[in-house]
Design an enzyme around this catalytic site. Structure first.
Site, PDB file in Angstrom:
ATOM      1  N   SER A  40       0.988  -1.139   0.108  1.00  0.00           N
ATOM      2  CA  SER A  40      -0.063  -0.051   0.017  1.00  0.00           C
ATOM      3  C   SER A  40       0.910   1.227   0.205  1.00  0.00           C
ATOM      4  O   SER A  40       0.848   2.068   0.896  1.00  0.00           O
ATOM      5  CB  SER A  40      -0.787   0.036   1.336  1.00  0.00           C
ATOM      6  OG  SER A  40      -0.150  -0.133   2.491  1.00  0.00           O
ATOM      7  N   HIS A 151      -3.094  -6.198   2.662  1.00  0.00           N
ATOM      8  CA  HIS A 151      -2.214  -7.252   3.132  1.00  0.00           C
ATOM      9  C   HIS A 151      -3.025  -8.390   3.413  1.00  0.00           C
ATOM     10  O   HIS A 151      -2.275  -9.439   3.615  1.00  0.00           O
ATOM     11  CB  HIS A 151      -1.703  -6.786   4.313  1.00  0.00           C
ATOM     12  CG  HIS A 151      -0.645  -5.530   4.200  1.00  0.00           C
ATOM     13  ND1 HIS A 151      -0.266  -4.858   5.363  1.00  0.00           N
ATOM     14  CD2 HIS A 151      -0.200  -4.986   3.057  1.00  0.00           C
ATOM     15  CE1 HIS A 151       0.498  -3.663   4.879  1.00  0.00           C
ATOM     16  NE2 HIS A 151       0.459  -3.935   3.822  1.00  0.00           N
ATOM     17  N   GLU A 161      -4.586  -2.614   9.388  1.00  0.00           N
ATOM     18  CA  GLU A 161      -3.528  -2.987  10.500  1.00  0.00           C
ATOM     19  C   GLU A 161      -4.128  -2.833  11.839  1.00  0.00           C
ATOM     20  O   GLU A 161      -4.654  -1.685  12.304  1.00  0.00           O
ATOM     21  CB  GLU A 161      -2.291  -2.537  10.376  1.00  0.00           C
ATOM     22  CG  GLU A 161      -1.403  -2.930   9.135  1.00  0.00           C
ATOM     23  CD  GLU A 161      -0.267  -2.006   8.998  1.00  0.00           C
ATOM     24  OE1 GLU A 161       0.472  -1.207  10.001  1.00  0.00           O
ATOM     25  OE2 GLU A 161       0.307  -1.723   7.782  1.00  0.00           O
ATOM     26  N   GLU A 202       1.724  -9.418   7.098  1.00  0.00           N
ATOM     27  CA  GLU A 202       2.707  -8.924   8.255  1.00  0.00           C
ATOM     28  C   GLU A 202       2.591 -10.065   9.266  1.00  0.00           C
ATOM     29  O   GLU A 202       2.647  -9.561  10.536  1.00  0.00           O
ATOM     30  CB  GLU A 202       2.471  -7.653   8.529  1.00  0.00           C
ATOM     31  CG  GLU A 202       2.571  -6.652   7.388  1.00  0.00           C
ATOM     32  CD  GLU A 202       2.713  -5.257   7.650  1.00  0.00           C
ATOM     33  OE1 GLU A 202       2.195  -4.867   8.786  1.00  0.00           O
ATOM     34  OE2 GLU A 202       2.977  -4.571   6.908  1.00  0.00           O
ATOM     35  N   ASP A 239      -3.779   1.115  11.957  1.00  0.00           N
ATOM     36  CA  ASP A 239      -3.268   1.611  10.739  1.00  0.00           C
ATOM     37  C   ASP A 239      -4.293   1.553   9.537  1.00  0.00           C
ATOM     38  O   ASP A 239      -4.339   0.369   8.998  1.00  0.00           O
ATOM     39  CB  ASP A 239      -2.109   1.279  10.175  1.00  0.00           C
ATOM     40  CG  ASP A 239      -1.653   1.809   9.033  1.00  0.00           C
ATOM     41  OD1 ASP A 239      -2.282   2.819   8.236  1.00  0.00           O
ATOM     42  OD2 ASP A 239      -0.625   1.406   8.366  1.00  0.00           O
ATOM     43  N   GLU A 282      -2.960   5.674  12.270  1.00  0.00           N
ATOM     44  CA  GLU A 282      -1.833   6.034  11.291  1.00  0.00           C
ATOM     45  C   GLU A 282      -2.680   6.094  10.161  1.00  0.00           C
ATOM     46  O   GLU A 282      -3.606   5.303   9.867  1.00  0.00           O
ATOM     47  CB  GLU A 282      -0.955   4.769  11.388  1.00  0.00           C
ATOM     48  CG  GLU A 282       0.089   4.866   9.933  1.00  0.00           C
ATOM     49  CD  GLU A 282       0.890   3.794   9.942  1.00  0.00           C
ATOM     50  OE1 GLU A 282       1.369   3.306  10.982  1.00  0.00           O
ATOM     51  OE2 GLU A 282       1.292   3.342   8.825  1.00  0.00           O
ATOM     52  N   ASP A 309       1.844   8.349   7.595  1.00  0.00           N
ATOM     53  CA  ASP A 309       2.628   7.524   6.787  1.00  0.00           C
ATOM     54  C   ASP A 309       2.692   7.870   5.301  1.00  0.00           C
ATOM     55  O   ASP A 309       3.644   8.617   4.817  1.00  0.00           O
ATOM     56  CB  ASP A 309       1.945   6.059   6.832  1.00  0.00           C
ATOM     57  CG  ASP A 309       2.696   5.107   5.967  1.00  0.00           C
ATOM     58  OD1 ASP A 309       3.794   5.356   5.423  1.00  0.00           O
ATOM     59  OD2 ASP A 309       2.052   3.695   5.878  1.00  0.00           O
ATOM     60  N   LYS A 334       9.895   5.261   7.087  1.00  0.00           N
ATOM     61  CA  LYS A 334      10.137   4.211   6.422  1.00  0.00           C
ATOM     62  C   LYS A 334      11.346   4.341   5.685  1.00  0.00           C
ATOM     63  O   LYS A 334      11.248   5.453   4.682  1.00  0.00           O
ATOM     64  CB  LYS A 334       9.230   3.608   5.589  1.00  0.00           C
ATOM     65  CG  LYS A 334       7.860   3.042   6.086  1.00  0.00           C
ATOM     66  CD  LYS A 334       6.554   3.104   5.290  1.00  0.00           C
ATOM     67  CE  LYS A 334       5.823   2.025   5.885  1.00  0.00           C
ATOM     68  NZ  LYS A 334       4.200   2.418   4.995  1.00  0.00           N
ATOM     69  N   HIS A 362       8.762  -1.248   9.399  1.00  0.00           N
ATOM     70  CA  HIS A 362       9.014  -2.270   8.436  1.00  0.00           C
ATOM     71  C   HIS A 362       7.985  -1.868   6.942  1.00  0.00           C
ATOM     72  O   HIS A 362       7.245  -1.043   6.960  1.00  0.00           O
ATOM     73  CB  HIS A 362       8.613  -3.789   8.609  1.00  0.00           C
ATOM     74  CG  HIS A 362       7.312  -4.142   8.907  1.00  0.00           C
ATOM     75  ND1 HIS A 362       6.702  -5.373   9.126  1.00  0.00           N
ATOM     76  CD2 HIS A 362       6.177  -3.143   9.495  1.00  0.00           C
ATOM     77  CE1 HIS A 362       5.405  -5.198   9.321  1.00  0.00           C
ATOM     78  NE2 HIS A 362       5.013  -3.767   9.545  1.00  0.00           N
ATOM     79  N   LYS A 385       6.954  -0.776  14.611  1.00  0.00           N
ATOM     80  CA  LYS A 385       5.973  -1.706  14.090  1.00  0.00           C
ATOM     81  C   LYS A 385       6.697  -2.582  13.132  1.00  0.00           C
ATOM     82  O   LYS A 385       7.012  -1.987  12.151  1.00  0.00           O
ATOM     83  CB  LYS A 385       4.667  -1.062  13.594  1.00  0.00           C
ATOM     84  CG  LYS A 385       4.994  -0.297  12.328  1.00  0.00           C
ATOM     85  CD  LYS A 385       3.429   0.020  11.758  1.00  0.00           C
ATOM     86  CE  LYS A 385       3.474   0.517  10.390  1.00  0.00           C
ATOM     87  NZ  LYS A 385       2.134   0.540   9.642  1.00  0.00           N
TER      88      LYS A 385
HETATM   89  P1  PGA Z   1       2.980  -1.446   3.085  1.00  0.00           P
HETATM   90  O1  PGA Z   1       2.229  -1.135   4.387  1.00  0.00           O
HETATM   91  O2  PGA Z   1       4.409  -1.571   3.369  1.00  0.00           O
HETATM   92  O3  PGA Z   1       2.516  -2.340   2.131  1.00  0.00           O
HETATM   93  O4  PGA Z   1       3.164   0.103   2.419  1.00  0.00           O
HETATM   94  C1  PGA Z   1       2.686  -0.553   5.653  1.00  0.00           C
HETATM   95  C2  PGA Z   1       1.953   0.601   6.072  1.00  0.00           C
HETATM   96  O5  PGA Z   1       1.016   1.057   5.443  1.00  0.00           O
HETATM   97  O6  PGA Z   1       2.252   1.215   7.010  1.00  0.00           O
HETATM   98 ZN    ZN Z   2       0.686   2.849   6.989  1.00  0.00          ZN
END
Ligand code: PGA
Ligand code: ZN
Length: 424
Positions: A40, A151, A161, A202, A239, A282, A309, A334, A362, A385
């Site tokens: 995503s 996911h 999440e 995940e 999230d 998030e 994010d 990230k 991650h 996370k």
């Molecule tokens: P992604 O998702 O690594 O698939 O982008 C993680 C997130 O949205 O925090």
């Molecule tokens: Zn996110």
């Protein structure tokens, strides 16, 4: 000094190619790193270069590997590995684009990370110690124990999440134990209800559910059954990754048959925060819904942590805008969204300087590289996370945190509740 640098194509946790780099120093020591990959992904992220040909359904990274071996490596040979900012600046310069589109952030970042690793090896210390020799905080592990959205191939909740944060644990190893116990208890709660216990990208469970409240409610049951107090000892972190269900200025909750405008989506969260012990959300709103974010922060920003994010994509320019406009009160970090270690650290410090929360993350596509564990401790981010306590590539980061705690034990403390400043 750097003697040799090699990139290669390896596989990530979804069976897609990714870049791995080895940096060899003249003193015989070396460093290795591998790049993660999102599902995503935010539209404002730095470019992840994919070959787009027949191999691996277009997902090959031979061009990124080639960029490291042919264009980057010759220029880095002879440089001092600990001159991280010079090395990163040179790569940005050689790439020459604003979004690392020429070489790919997957090429540049992996070199950047492997260089830091080699420098740490050269000093004979952990990466965390190399990045910061005197400031250590072990983070609250936000374990993503129910997966939805992209996911879980959109088979489960719309929200991506549902994490548990053992904020009341006395130390990091206990926090992990609590989280694992809740994870196993949740498995039996799901089994008893006849729900699937297969896991998503995940490592969290990903059953079909009738609403976005349901996973939260199942988790609260599991926390209680495991003998912990929801909220006080173990809190919830969400999230929704809402950019993924945002179309034509509308948030589409497929599981509930709802189509909500930004203001209604904020009301939805307010109601949810009243019903569950949620301390952080998030990407509650979409990546370019700047007005919505401002409104959301006005309404909920003094009660819970609101993390950007896809909104910020670890980009100092976007974070600066968010600070000016009071769009959030925390940022997700990230490395591969921005593409160098130097810029990632800049993003963290920018947020920390204005008192914002920083959660290191991650990606849904991962390798067993545990760089983020060391980074989180060194920069005292207080929150990480990295999935459920399940799937090797997730658990490896938690295990690295356990090791760091052991090696530098006396110099560490556990972030606990103080990791989440905006929780009242
Ligand atoms: P992604 O998702 O690594 O698939 O982008 C993680 C997130 O949205 O925090
Ligand atoms: Zn996110």
């Amino acid at each position: 000094r750097i003697e040799r640098l090699i990139a290669r194509e390896i596989l990530d946790s979804r069976g897609n190619p990714t870049v791995e780099v080895d940096v060899f120093l003249k003193n015989g020591l070396s460093g290795r790193a591998a790049c993660p990959s999102g599902a995503s992904t935010g539209i404002h992220e730095a470019v992840e270069k994919r070959d787009g040909d027949k191999r691996f359904m277009g997902k090959g990274v031979q061009n990124a590997v080639h960029a490291v071996n042919e264009s980057i490596a010759p220029r880095l040979i002879g440089m001092v590995a600990s001159d991280q900012s010079d090395i990163d600046a040179l790569m940005i310069d050689l790439d020459g684009t604003k979004n690392k589109g020429k070489f790919g952030a997957n090429a540049i970042l992996t070199v950047s990370m492997a260089t830091a690793r080699a420098a740490a090896a050269s000093e004979g210390v952990l990466l965390a110690q190399y990045l910061n020799s005197d400031c250590y905080l072990l983070p609250v592990p936000c374990m993503n124990i129910m997966n939805g959205g992209a996911h879980a191939n959109w088979q489960g909740s719309d929200f991506q999440e549902y994490m548990i944060a053992p904020v009341g644990a006395p130390d990091f190893p206990e926090a992990m134990r609590w989280g694992c116990e809740v994870y196993h208890t949740l498995k039996s709660v799901l089994k008893k209800k006849g729900l699937s216990t297969g896991v998503g990208d995940e490592g969290g469970f990903a059953p079909t559910v009738p609403s976005n409240h349901e996973p939260a409610s199942l988790i609260v049951t599991a926390i209680e059954e495991a003998g912990y107090s929801p909220g006080k000892e173990i809190a919830l972190v969400l999230d929704p990754a809402s950019s993924a269900f945002y179309e034509e200025e509308t948030y589409i909750l497929r599981t509930e048959g709802k189509k909500l405008k930004s203001g209604e989506m904020i009301d939805y969260y307010q109601d949810m925060v009243g019903k569950f012990p949620i301390i952080s959300i998030e990407d509650a709103l979409a990546e370019d819904d700047w007005n919505g974010w401002k409104e959301l922060t006005k309404k909920l920003g003094n009660k819970i942590q609101l993390v950007g994010d896809d909104l910020f994509v670890t980009n100092p320019e976007r974070i600066r805008r968010g600070i000016d406009e009071k769009s959030a009160n925390a940022v997700l970090i990230k490395l591969n969204q921005i593409g160098t270690v130097t810029e990632t650290i800049e993003a963290i410090k920018l947020a920390q300087n204005v008192g914002w929360g920083t959660m290191v993350s991650h990606r849904s596509g991962e390798t067993c590289d545990s760089f983020i564990a060391d980074l989180t401790v060194a920069l005292s981010c207080g929150q990480i996370k990295t999935g459920a306590p399940c799937r090797g590539e997730r658990v490896e980061k938690y295990n690295q945190l356990l090791r760091i705690g052991e090696v530098i034990g006396k110099k560490t403390s556990y972030a606990g509740k103080s990791g989440f400043k905006y929780h009242t």
